[in-house]
Design a protein around this motif. Structure first.
Motif, PDB file in Angstrom:
ATOM      1  N   LEU A 197      40.164  16.109  52.979  1.00  0.00           N
ATOM      2  CA  LEU A 197      39.356  16.725  51.845  1.00  0.00           C
ATOM      3  C   LEU A 197      40.328  17.487  50.872  1.00  0.00           C
ATOM      4  CD1 LEU A 197      36.487  18.102  53.828  1.00  0.00           C
ATOM      5  CD2 LEU A 197      36.755  15.921  52.761  1.00  0.00           C
ATOM      6  N   VAL A 198      39.867  17.402  49.632  1.00  0.00           N
ATOM      7  CA  VAL A 198      40.379  18.115  48.473  1.00  0.00           C
ATOM      8  C   VAL A 198      39.421  18.626  47.575  1.00  0.00           C
ATOM      9  CG1 VAL A 198      41.979  17.945  46.538  1.00  0.00           C
ATOM     10  CG2 VAL A 198      42.224  16.515  48.219  1.00  0.00           C
ATOM     11  N   GLY A 199      39.670  20.006  47.700  1.00  0.00           N
ATOM     12  CA  GLY A 199      38.488  20.877  46.961  1.00  0.00           C
ATOM     13  C   GLY A 199      39.167  21.451  45.499  1.00  0.00           C
ATOM     14  N   LYS A 200      38.181  22.321  45.068  1.00  0.00           N
ATOM     15  CA  LYS A 200      38.464  22.715  43.667  1.00  0.00           C
ATOM     16  C   LYS A 200      39.032  24.166  43.801  1.00  0.00           C
ATOM     17  CE  LYS A 200      36.118  24.392  39.522  1.00  0.00           C
ATOM     18  NZ  LYS A 200      36.459  25.821  39.468  1.00  0.00           N
ATOM     19  N   VAL A 201      40.242  24.307  43.388  1.00  0.00           N
ATOM     20  CA  VAL A 201      41.109  25.636  43.360  1.00  0.00           C
ATOM     21  C   VAL A 201      40.879  26.448  42.126  1.00  0.00           C
ATOM     22  CG1 VAL A 201      43.236  26.602  43.873  1.00  0.00           C
ATOM     23  CG2 VAL A 201      42.771  24.354  45.005  1.00  0.00           C
ATOM     24  N   SER A 202      40.816  27.760  42.371  1.00  0.00           N
ATOM     25  CA  SER A 202      40.678  28.611  41.347  1.00  0.00           C
ATOM     26  C   SER A 202      41.264  29.997  41.930  1.00  0.00           C
ATOM     27  CB  SER A 202      39.098  28.831  40.937  1.00  0.00           C
ATOM     28  OG  SER A 202      38.416  29.536  41.938  1.00  0.00           O
ATOM     29  N   GLN A 203      41.291  30.946  40.780  1.00  0.00           N
ATOM     30  CA  GLN A 203      41.911  32.238  41.055  1.00  0.00           C
ATOM     31  C   GLN A 203      40.801  33.128  40.335  1.00  0.00           C
ATOM     32  OE1 GLN A 203      45.869  32.428  39.096  1.00  0.00           O
ATOM     33  NE2 GLN A 203      46.786  32.667  41.339  1.00  0.00           N
ATOM     34  N   SER A 204      40.486  34.296  40.944  1.00  0.00           N
ATOM     35  CA  SER A 204      39.660  35.339  40.437  1.00  0.00           C
ATOM     36  C   SER A 204      40.249  36.576  40.592  1.00  0.00           C
ATOM     37  CB  SER A 204      38.351  35.155  41.159  1.00  0.00           C
ATOM     38  OG  SER A 204      37.560  34.072  40.953  1.00  0.00           O
ATOM     39  N   PHE A 205      40.346  37.298  39.222  1.00  0.00           N
ATOM     40  CA  PHE A 205      41.125  38.534  39.196  1.00  0.00           C
ATOM     41  C   PHE A 205      40.330  39.675  39.438  1.00  0.00           C
ATOM     42  CE2 PHE A 205      44.242  35.466  37.815  1.00  0.00           C
ATOM     43  CZ  PHE A 205      45.342  35.875  38.362  1.00  0.00           C
ATOM     44  N   LEU A 206      40.249  40.289  40.473  1.00  0.00           N
ATOM     45  CA  LEU A 206      39.306  41.507  40.613  1.00  0.00           C
ATOM     46  C   LEU A 206      39.895  42.780  39.769  1.00  0.00           C
ATOM     47  CD1 LEU A 206      39.292  40.992  44.477  1.00  0.00           C
ATOM     48  CD2 LEU A 206      37.755  40.009  42.636  1.00  0.00           C
ATOM     49  N   ASP A 207      41.164  42.967  39.700  1.00  0.00           N
ATOM     50  CA  ASP A 207      41.768  44.153  38.713  1.00  0.00           C
ATOM     51  C   ASP A 207      42.994  43.691  38.682  1.00  0.00           C
ATOM     52  OD1 ASP A 207      43.122  44.844  41.012  1.00  0.00           O
ATOM     53  OD2 ASP A 207      41.613  46.232  41.633  1.00  0.00           O
ATOM     54  N   GLU A 208      43.850  44.722  37.924  1.00  0.00           N
ATOM     55  CA  GLU A 208      45.268  44.566  37.609  1.00  0.00           C
ATOM     56  C   GLU A 208      46.331  43.898  38.965  1.00  0.00           C
ATOM     57  OE1 GLU A 208      46.441  48.779  36.755  1.00  0.00           O
ATOM     58  OE2 GLU A 208      45.384  47.679  35.396  1.00  0.00           O
ATOM     59  N   VAL A 209      45.564  44.225  40.131  1.00  0.00           N
ATOM     60  CA  VAL A 209      46.504  43.995  41.405  1.00  0.00           C
ATOM     61  C   VAL A 209      45.963  43.006  42.245  1.00  0.00           C
ATOM     62  CG1 VAL A 209      47.507  45.168  43.490  1.00  0.00           C
ATOM     63  CG2 VAL A 209      47.467  46.477  41.472  1.00  0.00           C
ATOM     64  N   ARG A 210      44.714  43.123  42.433  1.00  0.00           N
ATOM     65  CA  ARG A 210      44.050  42.154  43.514  1.00  0.00           C
ATOM     66  C   ARG A 210      43.520  40.956  42.671  1.00  0.00           C
ATOM     67  NH1 ARG A 210      39.412  44.669  45.706  1.00  0.00           N
ATOM     68  NH2 ARG A 210      39.238  45.600  43.846  1.00  0.00           N
ATOM     69  N   PHE A 211      43.809  39.862  43.641  1.00  0.00           N
ATOM     70  CA  PHE A 211      43.297  38.348  43.225  1.00  0.00           C
ATOM     71  C   PHE A 211      42.694  37.880  44.310  1.00  0.00           C
ATOM     72  CE2 PHE A 211      47.379  37.742  43.410  1.00  0.00           C
ATOM     73  CZ  PHE A 211      47.642  36.249  43.745  1.00  0.00           C
ATOM     74  N   ILE A 212      41.970  36.659  44.090  1.00  0.00           N
ATOM     75  CA  ILE A 212      41.496  35.842  45.206  1.00  0.00           C
ATOM     76  C   ILE A 212      41.933  34.523  44.890  1.00  0.00           C
ATOM     77  CG2 ILE A 212      39.594  34.923  46.545  1.00  0.00           C
ATOM     78  CD1 ILE A 212      37.856  37.328  45.670  1.00  0.00           C
ATOM     79  N   ASN A 213      42.657  33.735  45.748  1.00  0.00           N
ATOM     80  CA  ASN A 213      42.692  32.187  45.455  1.00  0.00           C
ATOM     81  C   ASN A 213      41.789  31.576  46.299  1.00  0.00           C
ATOM     82  OD1 ASN A 213      45.119  32.550  43.938  1.00  0.00           O
ATOM     83  ND2 ASN A 213      46.608  32.102  45.683  1.00  0.00           N
ATOM     84  N   ARG A 214      41.020  30.584  45.700  1.00  0.00           N
ATOM     85  CA  ARG A 214      39.776  29.998  46.232  1.00  0.00           C
ATOM     86  C   ARG A 214      39.883  28.568  46.194  1.00  0.00           C
ATOM     87  NH1 ARG A 214      36.583  32.698  43.039  1.00  0.00           N
ATOM     88  NH2 ARG A 214      36.344  34.384  44.602  1.00  0.00           N
ATOM     89  N   VAL A 215      39.431  28.091  47.338  1.00  0.00           N
ATOM     90  CA  VAL A 215      39.271  26.572  47.518  1.00  0.00           C
ATOM     91  C   VAL A 215      37.819  26.551  47.802  1.00  0.00           C
ATOM     92  CG1 VAL A 215      39.651  24.403  48.764  1.00  0.00           C
ATOM     93  CG2 VAL A 215      41.542  26.015  48.489  1.00  0.00           C
ATOM     94  N   GLU A 216      37.090  25.586  47.063  1.00  0.00           N
ATOM     95  CA  GLU A 216      35.815  25.562  47.094  1.00  0.00           C
ATOM     96  C   GLU A 216      35.505  23.558  47.669  1.00  0.00           C
ATOM     97  OE1 GLU A 216      33.294  26.470  44.134  1.00  0.00           O
ATOM     98  OE2 GLU A 216      34.080  28.454  43.756  1.00  0.00           O
TER      99      GLU A 216
END
Length: 139
Positions: free
Chosen positions: A39-58
């Motif tokens: 499977l291949v999903g949609k990839v995104s990044q969400s920045f929580l603040d200047e240090v923390r972020f999430i790489n996400r596959v949906e």
């Protein structure tokens, strides 16, 4: 991609990143490019603040989410160190698994800047991690 570095914003690793960013190209195999088995999903990044972020596959329109929580530290004008902290898997919005994730790497910005594509303004980032990633944030 290396020819873009001439046109990059000064100090691309130091730009303020906020909100959601979408992966539009990756030369990396596997999960970083959205591939989970066949499977291949949609990839995104969400920045929580200047240090923390999430790489996400949906997958399946977001019914299944695999989130890789990470922290970044600016090393110089064009490089950041990324440390991965944990992976969270959710199905239908419910967390089913959370595991500690180890690993880190240095990401080298080849380009970062505002571009206009077909009348739409967006932030474009091109990085080597060592694989090439192209990420956009629509403004």
């Amino acid at each position: 991609a290396s020819s873009l570095s001439t046109y990059t914003d000064p100090a691309p690793a130091q730009i303020d990143l906020q909100g959601a960013h979408d992966l539009i190209y990756s030369a990396a195999p596997g999960g970083s490019s959205g591939a989970v088995g066949p499977l291949v999903g949609k990839v995104s990044q969400s920045f929580l603040d200047e240090v923390r972020f999430i790489n996400r596959v949906e997958l399946f329109g977001g019914m299944v989410k695999i989130e890789l929580y990470a922290e970044r530290k600016v090393l110089d004008e064009s490089k950041i160190r990324v440390k991965f902290k944990e992976t969270v898997i959710s199905i239908f919005g419910r967390e089913v698994k959370r595991v500690e994730t180890k690993g880190s790497g240095v990401w080298d910005y080849m380009f970062s800047g505002s571009v206009n594509v077909k009348g739409e303004k967006m932030l474009l980032r091109v990085m080597k991690t060592p694989s090439m990633f192209v990420i956009v944030q629509k403004e």
